[in-house]
Design an enzyme around this catalytic site. Structure first.
Site: not given
Ligand code: COS
Length: 390
Positions: A132, A134, A137, A348, A371
């Protein structure tokens, strides 16, 4: 209240307890003696990986029909707590197969996709990776730039992924890529099952990092990689939601692992404090040292309760986005405090390599970052709490 029998996976309590006993023995007799050597070599030896396969660790969460152990989430977190009691690199070797590398396929895959890949994932013949992140990102996961452009029966992937766990050993990647370049956010992202051997896919060298030596993260680069359309996971545009579902579950797993690590650090602290004498008495008898042990134990018990309750809720089919984020947030911050207190109790001796405390201190730091950072968990917890009205 104990969970209803119906809430468990297919494994009965006696079998579960047998497995947990076997894991504890494996950790104590096989993994703990190898901790320092694994850190030194930055590699888990192949014979240990083979033993992990024999024990079924790669298939803990894969249903029995595909050759896995089919543990429920509750049983998986109990297993994770055992496995967290040793160097975190060991868990990382099979962790992607149990969690983020296989769960998208399990939750959203077609029967044909499952039949093709899950038996190999369960046996450990296939190592999986979740691609996921990048360069641009990380926390903003919806902004992935890797593209997947449809071309007849194929998608052509171009782009690169960063910090991908087990990329060097993986033979199957779950890749989130943008299928709709004109849609900037989450809805333009799709998920793909991408076998390692496709032309144009390459993996960078493992990064040198602060801790968890033996667990590897690498870049993954896609240059005109032709992925069969049959490898699309779910539907076009569902990739971000699939990733979020996978991470919801992964966060419970991670929280359980670090709860186990806290238990290990507390046990080591207690043993050291009982044996180390200053001012003519064991340092455990000093109230200020005892208070540190009490604080660590209390927090570890709280994490354990939160993780178990969250896992049971997930087994019952409830939405656990909030609870999983809370468990990951609390357990990862908690283990940082516990490691810091362990260092303080060892003094220590904790700061030099011989006792392994400085290694754990470094190893657990990533828990608050990967995560989903603690700050991302706070965002998720706050949003979900407001959505639920409290
Ligand atoms: N389960 C199902 N759907 C989800 C969800 C979840 N837990 N979280 C978000 N969604 C859905 C939302 O409902 C939304 O759908 P709709 O457009 O149909 O309403 C869509 O996904 C986008 O969600 P949202 O608007 O909340 O996205 P954001 O860009 O605001 O991002 C966060 C939300 C910040 C929570 C997300 O980007 C995130 O978890 N970031 C961290 C990523 C991460 O953990 N990276 C680690 C590396 S991977 S090991």
């Amino acid at each position: 209240m104990p969970p209803k029998a119906a809430d468990r996976g297919k494994v009965d309590t006696a079998t579960r307890d047998q497995l947990l006993g076997a894991l504890r023995r494996f950790v104590n007799e096989r993994l703990r003696p190898a901790e320092a050597a694994v850190a030194e070599a930055d590699q888990v030896p192949p014979d240990i990986v083979d033993d992990m396969k024999q024990l079924g660790l790669f298939g803990l969460s894969i249903p029995e029909q595909y050759g896995g152990l089919g543990l429920s989430m509750e049983d998986e977190v109990l297993a994770c707590m055992e496995l967290g009691r040793t160097s975190l690199a060991f868990r990382s070797v099979f962790g992607t197969n149990v969690g983020i590398g296989s769960q998208g396929l399990l939750m959203f895959g077609t029967d044909a996709q499952k039949q093709r890949f899950l038996p190999g994932i369960a046996s450990g013949e296939i190592t999986t990776s979740f691609a996921l992140t990048e360069a641009e990102a990380g926390s903003d996961a919806a902004s992935v730039r890797t593209r997947a452009i449809r071309d007849g029966d194929y998608y052509i992937l171009n782009g690169s992924k960063r910090f991908i766990t087990n990329a060097d050993t993986a033979s199957l990647f779950t890749v989130m890529a943008r299928t709709a370049p004109n849609i900037a956010g989450a809805s333009g992202v799709s998920a793909f099952l991408v076998p390692r051997d496709l032309a144009g896919l390459s993996v960078g060298k493992p990064e040198r990092k602060m801790g968890q030596q033996g667990a590897h993260i690498c870049d993954v680069i896609f240059e005109d990689v032709r992925v069969p359309a049959a490898n699309l996971l779910g539907e076009e545009g569902q990739g971000f939601r699939i990733a979020m579902r996978v991470l919801d579950r992964g966060r419970i797993h991670i929280a359980a692992v670090y709860t186990g690590t806290a238990d290990r650090l507390i046990a080591d602290s207690v043993a050291y404090a009982a044996g180390r004498k200053q001012f003519g008495q064991p340092i455990a008898d000093f109230q200020l040292v005892a208070a540190m042990i009490a604080d660590s134990k209390t927090e570890a018990l709280a994490a354990r309760a939160l993780v178990l309750e969250t896992a049971r809720r997930r087994d019952s089919g409830a939405d656990v986005t909030l609870e999983a984020a809370a468990a990951k947030y609390f357990a990862s911050e908690m283990v940082g405090r516990v490691a810091d207190r362990a260092m303080q109790i060892f003094g220590g001796a904790g700061y030099i390599e011989d006792y392994g405390i400085e290694r754990f201190y470094r190893d657990v730091r990533i828990a608050r970052i990967y995560e989903g950072t603690s700050q991302i968990q706070q965002i998720v917890i706050a949003r979900e709490t407001m959505k639920r009205g409290g």
